[in-house]
Structure formats: structure tokens, C-alpha cells
Design an enzyme around this catalytic site. Structure first.
Site, mmCIF file in Angstrom:
data_model
loop_
_atom_site.group_PDB
_atom_site.id
_atom_site.type_symbol
_atom_site.label_atom_id
_atom_site.label_comp_id
_atom_site.label_asym_id
_atom_site.label_seq_id
_atom_site.Cartn_x
_atom_site.Cartn_y
_atom_site.Cartn_z
ATOM 1 N N LYS A 189 28.197 44.451 46.313
ATOM 2 C CA LYS A 189 28.317 43.095 46.608
ATOM 3 C C LYS A 189 26.264 43.108 46.943
ATOM 4 C CE LYS A 189 32.417 43.070 48.963
ATOM 5 N NZ LYS A 189 33.428 43.660 50.069
ATOM 6 N N GLU A 224 38.454 32.006 52.018
ATOM 7 C CA GLU A 224 39.830 32.296 52.279
ATOM 8 C C GLU A 224 40.787 30.789 51.096
ATOM 9 O OE1 GLU A 224 44.326 32.886 53.950
ATOM 10 O OE2 GLU A 224 43.008 30.644 53.609
ATOM 11 N N SER A 225 42.103 32.202 50.462
ATOM 12 C CA SER A 225 42.565 31.861 49.821
ATOM 13 C C SER A 225 43.848 30.935 49.461
ATOM 14 C CB SER A 225 43.854 32.615 48.995
ATOM 15 O OG SER A 225 44.092 33.001 49.511
ATOM 16 N N VAL A 272 36.296 37.163 47.926
ATOM 17 C CA VAL A 272 36.551 36.289 47.276
ATOM 18 C C VAL A 272 37.989 35.280 47.590
ATOM 19 C CG1 VAL A 272 35.233 37.009 45.867
ATOM 20 C CG2 VAL A 272 37.221 38.103 45.474
ATOM 21 N N CYS A 320 41.704 39.831 41.736
ATOM 22 C CA CYS A 320 41.991 39.652 42.755
ATOM 23 C C CYS A 320 42.750 38.193 42.697
ATOM 24 C CB CYS A 320 41.094 39.242 43.342
ATOM 25 S SG CYS A 320 41.416 38.662 45.266
#
Length: 244
Positions: free
Chosen positions: A55, A80-81, A68, A28
Site C-alpha cells: 500500500k 467502510e463498505s 478498501v 474485494c
């Protein structure tokens, strides 16, 4: 802890007091951002990889969006990135990644927001019908030119952050790392990051690959391409390249 992905019926791996955990998926690009910050700042952490098509219920309880990256330590959860990356930079301020200069910080935000155009064109090259791919490559080249020009204008590279990487470098790098895989996909798009056209971006990519954090968690283009081809065909192998 095993790198293999936790699936729907996997039991919840108990948290260890005071240990930072990253819920991740190995391929990801969004989780890749968070791992880069963790590695670059040398923050101790453990990884729990999640099978995003199967999941566990306990993961959905932690993040109902089912996405993710997610960070968890004791009773604190951040998802959240960009939120996870900013939180890490604030909580672990040594080797600060955000620039102090407000103007530079504003322009880093602009560079970040523009990334959607590059990623959209990249997906078009990967997923597009054969007759549409040349046009998507031209679109991708236009957006690469934007980053080439902005990197050249800063003049203090090789990174967008200058002589050393800043947060913006770690936020955009996952997609630059994946660009070479495009030419390796099954339909063989005619694309490469030409050093003659993009000398600054070529130097940037080379410098990024020299960073210990990038070396530690990066994948070579053929591995990205192999995984992504499976994703395109609807059968991604989340545990690919892991030994039994």
C-alpha cells in the site's frame, strides 16, 4: 485513469475538484458493494485501485486501517463498505435504495447481519482441509436455506427489495456472485446452487445478473476462482486479466 493497482512507491494521483473518487481493489467483495451502489445510482466517479499487500503511504494517510473501500471528494473522506453505501444513498437520494417501511428496513438489517454466517461457511469451503470441506458445504447449505426461506416469505421478488433491488440486494450480492467459483477451485469442492433446492435464490441470481450495474463490474466465476486461488496460495495478482 489506469486500472492497474497503485503500489508502495506510486505517486499520489492528484484529486480533481468536485470529482468523487473510490479507492478500490478489483476483487474485494466489500469494495464491490460500494461500486454497485455507485453504478446502480449512476453516480459519476473515478477509481484508484490499491495493491493491498504493497500500500502507498498516501493511502494509509487517508485510511490508517489500510482497507478498501474509501470514498473521497475534496476534503471529505468516508470509509467502510456499509458507511460508504449509506452515505451515497443519503447524498444522492434519487433512486433511493433504503426502504421506507421501518419493519422491512429492520429485517433488511437482520438479513445483512446474518451474512457473516454464509461468508464464514464459504471461506471454510474455500480454505478448509479436504476432510472438513463436506461439513463446511453442509453448513453453507444451511445458511443458503435461511436466505431462500426469507426471500420466499417476502413473496414480492425476485429481489430481496421486491420487484426492484434495494440496498440489501447490493450489500449481499458480492458473496452470491462468488458462490459459483467455489466449485472451480483447485480442490474442486462438490458445491452448486441447485435450482431445485433454491428456486428463489436461483431466480434472484438471474435477476441480479440482468442489472446494468452488475453487468458493468461483475466477474464470471472462472475469473473469481482464478484470482481467489492465487490469494489462497499467497500470491494474489491484483492486476490479473488487465491488458498491458
Amino acid at each position: 485513469m489506469s486500472q492497474r493497482s497503485y503500489v508502495h512507491d506510486s505517486p499520489f494521483p492528484p484529486l480533481k475538484p468536485g470529482v468523487l473518487r473510490l479507492y478500490n481493489m478489483r476483487f474485494c467483495p466489500y469494495a464491490h458493494r460500494t461500486r454497485l451502489v455507485l453504478e446502480h445510482k449512476k453516480i459519476p466517479y473515478e477509481v484508484v485501485n490499491i495493491h493491498l499487500r504493497s500500500k502507498p503511504d498516501w493511502f494509509l494517510a487517508i485510511n490508517p486501517l489500510g482497507l478498501v473501500p474509501v470514498l473521497q471528494i475534496d476534503d471529505k473522506v468516508v470509509m467502510e463498505s456499509t458507511a460508504t453505501c449509506d452515505w451515497l444513498d443519503d447524498v444522492y437520494p434519487e433512486n433511493r435504495l433504503q426502504p421506507e417501511d421501518p419493519y422491512r428496513r429492520a429485517w433488511d438489517r437482520i438479513l445483512f447481519e446474518y451474512l457473516g454466517k454464509l461468508t464464514g461457511a464459504s471461506r471454510g469451503v474455500a480454505w478448509g482441509k479436504p476432510e472438513d470441506v463436506p461439513g463446511m458445504i453442509a453448513e453453507l447449505e444451511k445458511h443458503l436455506k435461511f436466505y431462500e426461506d426469507k426471500l420466499a416469505a417476502r413473496g414480492d421478488g425476485p429481489f430481496f427489495g421486491g420487484p426492484k433491488p434495494a440496498m440489501i440486494d447490493l450489500l449481499v450480492w458480492p458473496w452470491f456472485e462468488r458462490l459459483p467459483m467455489l466449485a472451480l477451485l483447485k480442490h474442486k469442492p462438490d458445491f452448486s446452487l441447485d435450482p431445485a433446492k433454491y428456486p428463489k435464490l436461483t431466480a434472484y441470481s438471474k435477476a441480479m445478473w440482468e442489472l446494468p450495474a452488475v453487468k458493468a463490474i461483475g466477474f464470471e466465476p472462472n475469473r473469481h476462482a482464478t484470482w481467489y486461488q492465487g490469494y489462497i496460495e499467497g500470491s494474489p495478482d491484483y492486476d490479473i486479466f488487465l491488458e498491458e
